[in-house]
Design an enzyme around this catalytic site. Structure first.
Site, PDB file in Angstrom:
ATOM      1  N   LYS A 178       0.857  -1.181   0.000  1.00  0.00           N
ATOM      2  CA  LYS A 178       0.000   0.000   0.000  1.00  0.00           C
ATOM      3  C   LYS A 178       0.895   1.233   0.000  1.00  0.00           C
ATOM      4  O   LYS A 178       1.447   1.628   1.023  1.00  0.00           O
ATOM      5  CB  LYS A 178      -0.899  -0.007   1.250  1.00  0.00           C
ATOM      6  CG  LYS A 178      -2.233   0.750   1.083  1.00  0.00           C
ATOM      7  CD  LYS A 178      -2.107   2.244   0.883  1.00  0.00           C
ATOM      8  CE  LYS A 178      -1.804   2.968   2.177  1.00  0.00           C
ATOM      9  NZ  LYS A 178      -1.831   4.477   1.963  1.00  0.00           N
TER      10      LYS A 178
ATOM     11  N   GLU B 220      10.209  16.552  14.627  1.00  0.00           N
ATOM     12  CA  GLU B 220      10.584  16.246  13.240  1.00  0.00           C
ATOM     13  C   GLU B 220       9.813  17.168  12.298  1.00  0.00           C
ATOM     14  O   GLU B 220       8.590  17.125  12.227  1.00  0.00           O
ATOM     15  CB  GLU B 220      10.281  14.788  12.909  1.00  0.00           C
ATOM     16  CG  GLU B 220      10.726  14.411  11.507  1.00  0.00           C
ATOM     17  CD  GLU B 220      10.491  12.950  11.185  1.00  0.00           C
ATOM     18  OE1 GLU B 220      11.360  12.348  10.534  1.00  0.00           O
ATOM     19  OE2 GLU B 220       9.434  12.414  11.575  1.00  0.00           O
TER      20      GLU B 220
ATOM     21  N   GLU C   7       9.807   1.573  10.844  1.00  0.00           N
ATOM     22  CA  GLU C   7      10.878   2.565  10.680  1.00  0.00           C
ATOM     23  C   GLU C   7      10.211   3.916  10.717  1.00  0.00           C
ATOM     24  O   GLU C   7       9.526   4.312   9.770  1.00  0.00           O
ATOM     25  CB  GLU C   7      11.635   2.332   9.367  1.00  0.00           C
ATOM     26  CG  GLU C   7      12.994   3.026   9.343  1.00  0.00           C
ATOM     27  CD  GLU C   7      13.061   4.148   8.342  1.00  0.00           C
ATOM     28  OE1 GLU C   7      13.248   5.306   8.793  1.00  0.00           O
ATOM     29  OE2 GLU C   7      12.945   3.899   7.141  1.00  0.00           O
TER      30      GLU C   7
ATOM     31  N   CYS D 228      14.062  10.847   6.728  1.00  0.00           N
ATOM     32  CA  CYS D 228      13.921  10.609   8.165  1.00  0.00           C
ATOM     33  C   CYS D 228      15.251  10.729   8.899  1.00  0.00           C
ATOM     34  O   CYS D 228      15.282  11.021  10.098  1.00  0.00           O
ATOM     35  CB  CYS D 228      13.297   9.241   8.414  1.00  0.00           C
ATOM     36  SG  CYS D 228      14.104   7.883   7.548  1.00  0.00           S
TER      37      CYS D 228
END
Length: 481
Positions: A176, A384, A250, A284
Site C-alpha cells: 500500500k 521532526e 521505521e 527521516c
C-alpha cells in the site's frame, strides 16, 4: 496523464467503490495521475489473493534458485526502464532527477539483486543440545502474508527494500503506497508481472488511511512493515493487536550532527547541508539539529547559512536543480508553521524562512532555512519537521553534547564530525541511535541494517536482519530411539 489500476491476484482492477483520487506534480500543482481510491474491500481481496498464493505450489514449492532468478529479473527490468521510472518518480514526488536516477532507481536495483543472492542462503542450524536420544534442527520459514506500507519521500526505494527481502524469504505481499506518490509503485507492479511472478504473490492497492487501517487490522495479514511517522506507527501497534502481527516500524527521526572543534569545517558544512536539504529535507535521517563546538559555532553557522542561501531551487527535471519542492501544499504549510514557531520562540533566522517567490511560487518550494541561537527546548530543535530547516546550537564538552543529543524521543541516526579517532568512537558509542555516521552523510546499503531506537521504531530493514524479520524459526525434533 498516468492512469492506474490496482494489482490484485494477478489482474488489474479498479477500486470496488469506483472511487479514484489524483496525484499531482509538486513542481506546479498539475494533475499527473488518476488512481483507484482503494478501501477495506479492496484490501480484503488483495489479502485473500496473497493468502491463496502463499499455499499455491507454484510459489510455495518454488526452489530458492528460481525465486532468486525472478528477483534478479525484476532488477534487470528496472534497469532497462530506469530513465522512464526516474522521470515518473521525479514528477510524482518532486526529487531532483539525479536523485531519482542515482538513489531511487539505482538503489532499488541493488536491493533486488542483493536479496536475490540471499534466496539460496536462508538456512537453519543443528544446535548442540544435550539429548542423546534425538536430533534437533531449525529452519527459517516465511512469516506469511506481509502488508507493506510505504511513505511518500522515497516511494520506489523504500518499496524495494521491503519487497525484496519479503519475497526472497518466500512470503507473499500486499503493498500500500502513500496516496501522495502512488505512481512508481503501480509501475513496479507491472514489472513484477513481466518478470513472471505467480498471480497473487505481489499485490498493490492504492488508497488513503482507510486502506492502510484495513491492511493493519486484517486477520489474514501475518506481518506489517511500515515506514512513516511515529504517530502513525503507534496507531499501527494498536491496530495490529488482533492477531498479534509481527511488526517492523521505521519511524520518525530528528538526526543530530555533532561538529567537534577539530573538524574539517569545509567538509562539515558541505556534508551537513547536503544531508539537511537532500530531497528537500524530506528524509527521516536528515541532519536537522547541529551541535557545534563553541569556538567554531559562529563560523559554522555563518558558513552554513551562506551555503544554504546559494542552493539552486527548481523543477526536478532541470539538471541545474539542487533542491526541488516539498511534496505538496499541505506539507509546505506544516514546514512553514515550524519556521514561524522558531521565530516566535526567539531563534535567530539566518536565511530562508519562506516559500520561494517568482516563477517557483506555482509549486511547493520552500527556501532552505537556517536558525542559530536556538535551544534544545524549541520545537524546531525537538520535533521532526521533515523539511529543509536546520537549527544550529553550541556545546562546550563531549559529555554535555552526548547527553543533549540523547535527550530526544527519537533515535534513528546521528553524525559526528572530527579528525580524532578516539573522539569518533567515544561519541558513536554514547549516542543512542540505530545508525551513527562519522565524517559522512550517507549510511545506507542493502547489506547494512537500517532502523531506529526509542520512538524511531522496531526492527531493521536491509542486511541479514531483514531476513530474520521476514522469517519465523521452526524447531524440528527427530527421535533416534
Amino acid at each position: 496523464m498516468e492512469a492506474g489500476q490496482n494489482l490484485i491476484g494477478g489482474g488489474w482492477r479498479a477500486s470496488d467503490s469506483g472511487a479514484t483520487f489524483v496525484t499531482v506534480d509538486p513542481t506546479n500543482g498539475e494533475t499527473i495521475g488518476v488512481v483507484p481510491d482503494g478501501g477495506a474491500t479492496d484490501i480484503d481481496a488483495a489479502v485473500t489473493a496473497a493468502r491463496d498464493a502463499l499455499g499455491d505450489p507454484q510459489w510455495a514449492r518454488m526452489s530458492p534458485s528460481e525465486r532468486a532468478r525472478l528477483l534478479w529479473r525484476v532488477a534487470d527490468l528496472l534497469e532497462r526502464d530506469a530513465e522512464e521510472i526516474a522521470v515518473l518518480e521525479t514528477r510524482d514526488q518532486g526529487q531532483p532527477l539525479r536523485i531519482a536516477r542515482n538513489v531511487s532507481v539505482a538503489g532499488a536495483v541493488e536491493h533486488f539483486r542483493y536479496y536475490a543472492g540471499w534466496c539460496t542462503k536462508i538456512d537453519g542450524r543443528a544446535p548442540a543440545h544435550s539429548r542423546a536420544d534425538a536430533l534437533n534442527y531449525t529452519r527459517r520459514v516465511p512469516v506469511g502474508v506481509c502488508g507493506l506500507i510505504t511513505p511518500w519521500n522515497f516511494p520506489l526505494l523504500i518499496a524495494a527494500w521491503k519487497l525484496a527481502p519479503a519475497l526472497a524469504c518466500g512470503n507473499t505481499v500486499v503493498l500500500k503506497p502513500a496516496e501522495q506518490t502512488p505512481l512508481t509503485a503501480l509501475r513496479l507492479a507491472r514489472i513484477f508481472i513481466e518478470a513472471g511472478f505467480p498471480p497473487g504473490v505481489v499485490n498493490v492497492v492504492t488508497g488513503g488511511p482507510e486502506a492502510g487501517r484495513a491492511l493493519v487490522e486484517h486477520d489474514g495479514v501475518d506481518k506489517v512493515s511500515f515506514t512513516g511517522s511515529t504517530e502513525v506507527g503507534r496507531s499501527i501497534v494498536r491496530g495490529s493487536a488482533g492477531n498479534l502481527k509481527r511488526l517492523s516500524l521505521e519511524l520518525g527521526g530528528k538526526a543530530a550532527s555533532v561538529i567537534v572543534g577539530d573538524a574539517d569545517l569545509e567538509r562539515a558544512v558541505a556534508g551537513n547541508l547536503q544531508s539537511g536539504i537532500q530531497n528537500s529535507g524530506q528524509v527521516c535521517a536528515a541532519s536537522s539539529r547541529f551541535y557545534v563546538a563553541r569556538p567554531r559555532y559562529e563560523e559554522f553557522a555563518e558558513r552554513l547559512a551562506k551555503a544554504a542561501a546559494a542552493v539552486q531551487l527548481g523543477p526536478g527535471q532541470d539538471p541545474d536543480t539542487q533542491m526541488g519542492p516539498v511534496v505538496g501544499e499541505e506539507h509546505l504549510s506544516r514546514v512553514d508553521g515550524y519556521v514561524r514557531s522558531g521565530v516566535e520562540q526567539g531563534a535567530a533566522l539566518l536565511t530562508g524562512g519562506a516559500r520561494a517567490a517568482g516563477p517557483l511560487a506555482r509549486g511547493s518550494f520552500y527556501l532552505p532555512t537556517v536558525f542559530a541561537d536556538a535551544d534544545d527546548g524549541m520545537r524546531i530543535a525537538r520535533e521532526e519537521i521533515f523539511g529543509p530547516v536546520l537549527t544550529v546550537m553550541p556545546f562546550d564538552d563531549l559529555d554535555e553534547v552526548a547527553a543533549r543529543v540523547n535527550d530526544s524521543e527519537y533515535g534513528l541516526a546521528a553524525s559526528v564530525w572530527t579528525r580524532d579517532l578516539a573522539t569518533a568512537h567515544h561519541l558513536a558509542d554514547r549516542i543512542h541511535a540505530g545508525c551513527v555516521r562519522v565524517n559522512m552523510v550517507a549510511g545506507i546499503d542493502p547489506a547494512a541494517p537500517w532502523g531506529g531506537m526509542k520512538a524511531s521504531g522496531w526492527g531493521r530493514e536491509m542486511g541479514t536482519e531483514a531476513i530474520e524479520d521476514y522469517t519465523e524459526v521452526k524447531s524440528v525434533w527427530i527421535g533416534l530411539e
